[in-house]
Design a protein around this motif. Sequence first.
Motif, PDB file in Angstrom:
ATOM      1  N   TRP A  36      42.563  45.222  38.937  1.00 22.33           N
ATOM      2  CA  TRP A  36      41.272  44.593  38.230  1.00 22.33           C
ATOM      3  C   TRP A  36      40.432  43.938  39.034  1.00 22.33           C
ATOM      4  CZ3 TRP A  36      39.923  47.254  34.764  1.00 22.33           C
ATOM      5  CH2 TRP A  36      40.428  48.049  34.176  1.00 22.33           C
ATOM      6  N   PHE A  37      39.766  43.457  38.704  1.00 22.29           N
ATOM      7  CA  PHE A  37      39.026  41.987  39.330  1.00 22.29           C
ATOM      8  C   PHE A  37      38.381  42.149  38.416  1.00 22.29           C
ATOM      9  CE2 PHE A  37      39.532  42.187  44.097  1.00 22.29           C
ATOM     10  CZ  PHE A  37      40.186  43.428  44.342  1.00 22.29           C
ATOM     11  N   ARG A  38      36.854  40.831  38.224  1.00 16.11           N
ATOM     12  CA  ARG A  38      35.985  40.610  37.655  1.00 16.11           C
ATOM     13  C   ARG A  38      35.047  39.783  38.164  1.00 16.11           C
ATOM     14  NH1 ARG A  38      38.813  35.866  33.775  1.00 16.11           N
ATOM     15  NH2 ARG A  38      38.903  34.327  34.871  1.00 16.11           N
ATOM     16  N   GLN A  39      33.956  39.879  37.836  1.00 15.41           N
ATOM     17  CA  GLN A  39      32.881  38.696  38.469  1.00 15.41           C
ATOM     18  C   GLN A  39      31.833  38.888  36.946  1.00 15.41           C
ATOM     19  OE1 GLN A  39      30.106  41.716  41.336  1.00 15.41           O
ATOM     20  NE2 GLN A  39      29.110  39.350  42.107  1.00 15.41           N
ATOM     21  N   ALA A  40      31.172  37.594  37.154  1.00 18.06           N
ATOM     22  CA  ALA A  40      30.396  36.858  36.124  1.00 18.06           C
ATOM     23  C   ALA A  40      29.418  36.598  36.978  1.00 18.06           C
ATOM     24  CB  ALA A  40      31.357  35.003  35.525  1.00 18.06           C
ATOM     25  N   PRO A  41      28.346  36.794  35.718  1.00 17.00           N
ATOM     26  CA  PRO A  41      26.409  35.928  36.704  1.00 17.00           C
ATOM     27  C   PRO A  41      26.954  34.839  37.311  1.00 17.00           C
ATOM     28  CG  PRO A  41      26.630  36.604  34.307  1.00 17.00           C
ATOM     29  CD  PRO A  41      28.275  36.463  34.383  1.00 17.00           C
ATOM     30  N   GLY A  42      26.298  35.273  38.578  1.00 20.06           N
ATOM     31  CA  GLY A  42      26.129  34.394  39.807  1.00 20.06           C
ATOM     32  C   GLY A  42      27.507  34.207  41.026  1.00 20.06           C
ATOM     33  N   LYS A  43      28.321  34.467  40.376  1.00 18.09           N
ATOM     34  CA  LYS A  43      30.104  34.380  40.973  1.00 18.09           C
ATOM     35  C   LYS A  43      30.226  35.504  41.963  1.00 18.09           C
ATOM     36  CE  LYS A  43      32.025  30.935  37.766  1.00 18.09           C
ATOM     37  NZ  LYS A  43      32.350  30.058  36.683  1.00 18.09           N
ATOM     38  N   GLU A  44      31.418  35.236  42.523  1.00 14.13           N
ATOM     39  CA  GLU A  44      32.075  36.022  43.625  1.00 14.13           C
ATOM     40  C   GLU A  44      32.183  37.043  42.402  1.00 14.13           C
ATOM     41  OE1 GLU A  44      31.313  34.468  47.961  1.00 14.13           O
ATOM     42  OE2 GLU A  44      32.888  35.053  46.863  1.00 14.13           O
ATOM     43  N   ARG A  45      32.576  38.341  42.571  1.00 12.42           N
ATOM     44  CA  ARG A  45      34.332  38.890  42.492  1.00 12.42           C
ATOM     45  C   ARG A  45      35.763  38.394  43.384  1.00 12.42           C
ATOM     46  NH1 ARG A  45      32.622  44.950  42.122  1.00 12.42           N
ATOM     47  NH2 ARG A  45      31.245  44.251  41.132  1.00 12.42           N
ATOM     48  N   GLU A  46      35.838  38.331  41.755  1.00 13.95           N
ATOM     49  CA  GLU A  46      38.074  37.947  41.968  1.00 13.95           C
ATOM     50  C   GLU A  46      38.531  38.642  41.535  1.00 13.95           C
ATOM     51  OE1 GLU A  46      38.259  34.319  40.167  1.00 13.95           O
ATOM     52  OE2 GLU A  46      37.696  35.347  37.665  1.00 13.95           O
ATOM     53  N   LEU A  47      40.139  38.632  42.604  1.00 13.18           N
ATOM     54  CA  LEU A  47      41.230  39.001  41.651  1.00 13.18           C
ATOM     55  C   LEU A  47      41.685  38.421  40.592  1.00 13.18           C
ATOM     56  CD1 LEU A  47      43.709  41.921  42.386  1.00 13.18           C
ATOM     57  CD2 LEU A  47      44.231  40.306  43.732  1.00 13.18           C
ATOM     58  N   VAL A  48      41.809  39.586  39.836  1.00 19.54           N
ATOM     59  CA  VAL A  48      41.955  39.020  38.354  1.00 19.54           C
ATOM     60  C   VAL A  48      43.545  39.404  38.364  1.00 19.54           C
ATOM     61  CG1 VAL A  48      42.549  39.237  36.009  1.00 19.54           C
ATOM     62  CG2 VAL A  48      40.008  39.051  37.054  1.00 19.54           C
ATOM     63  N   ALA A  49      44.212  40.556  38.864  1.00 16.85           N
ATOM     64  CA  ALA A  49      45.629  40.898  38.615  1.00 16.85           C
ATOM     65  C   ALA A  49      45.848  42.435  39.342  1.00 16.85           C
ATOM     66  CB  ALA A  49      45.967  41.663  37.344  1.00 16.85           C
ATOM     67  N   ALA A  50      47.109  42.424  40.171  1.00 20.16           N
ATOM     68  CA  ALA A  50      46.884  43.452  40.915  1.00 20.16           C
ATOM     69  C   ALA A  50      48.809  44.455  40.568  1.00 20.16           C
ATOM     70  CB  ALA A  50      46.745  43.325  42.564  1.00 20.16           C
ATOM     71  N   ILE A  51      48.806  45.892  40.594  1.00 22.68           N
ATOM     72  CA  ILE A  51      50.061  46.018  40.655  1.00 22.68           C
ATOM     73  C   ILE A  51      50.405  47.362  41.742  1.00 22.68           C
ATOM     74  CG2 ILE A  51      49.339  47.873  39.004  1.00 22.68           C
ATOM     75  CD1 ILE A  51      51.422  47.694  37.537  1.00 22.68           C
ATOM     76  N   SER A  52      51.462  47.356  42.239  1.00 26.45           N
ATOM     77  CA  SER A  52      51.797  48.684  43.236  1.00 26.45           C
ATOM     78  C   SER A  52      52.214  49.316  42.530  1.00 26.45           C
ATOM     79  CB  SER A  52      53.488  47.802  43.392  1.00 26.45           C
ATOM     80  OG  SER A  52      54.682  47.793  42.781  1.00 26.45           O
ATOM     81  N   GLY A  53      52.065  50.301  43.253  1.00 27.59           N
ATOM     82  CA  GLY A  53      52.349  52.035  42.972  1.00 27.59           C
ATOM     83  C   GLY A  53      53.135  52.494  41.854  1.00 27.59           C
TER      84      GLY A  53
END
Length: 123
Positions: A36-53
Amino acid sequence: QVQLVESGGGLVQAGGSLRLSCAASGRTFSNSGMGWFRQAPGKERELVAAISGSGGMTFHADSVKGRFTISRDNGKNTVYLLMNSLKTEDTAAYYCAISRTNWSTRRSGYDYWGQGTQVTVSL
């Protein structure tokens, strides 16, 4: 063809909760890391959380640790992001993504993205 369809975004007051869902198709889901990534206005897309297979490994960014939880149901080809104690700074478009491999915490490791779902946290 890989498809990712997110749902669950919306408007919530600070301190509230939301659960995002992302349904995947077109790839062997249980072999694929999800993020899951997120991107706020004027900011770069950032990783919020990750999960393995398998779901055995997870990562949560420091900014959300203890408040957000990533999980997955491989029987439903779906990944979730439970967001508690939401803050105004969590306001962003949230995107799920599928990795080329079983696990990745780098944006470059993801090759397909959902359309995004907006999360807005108000005071």
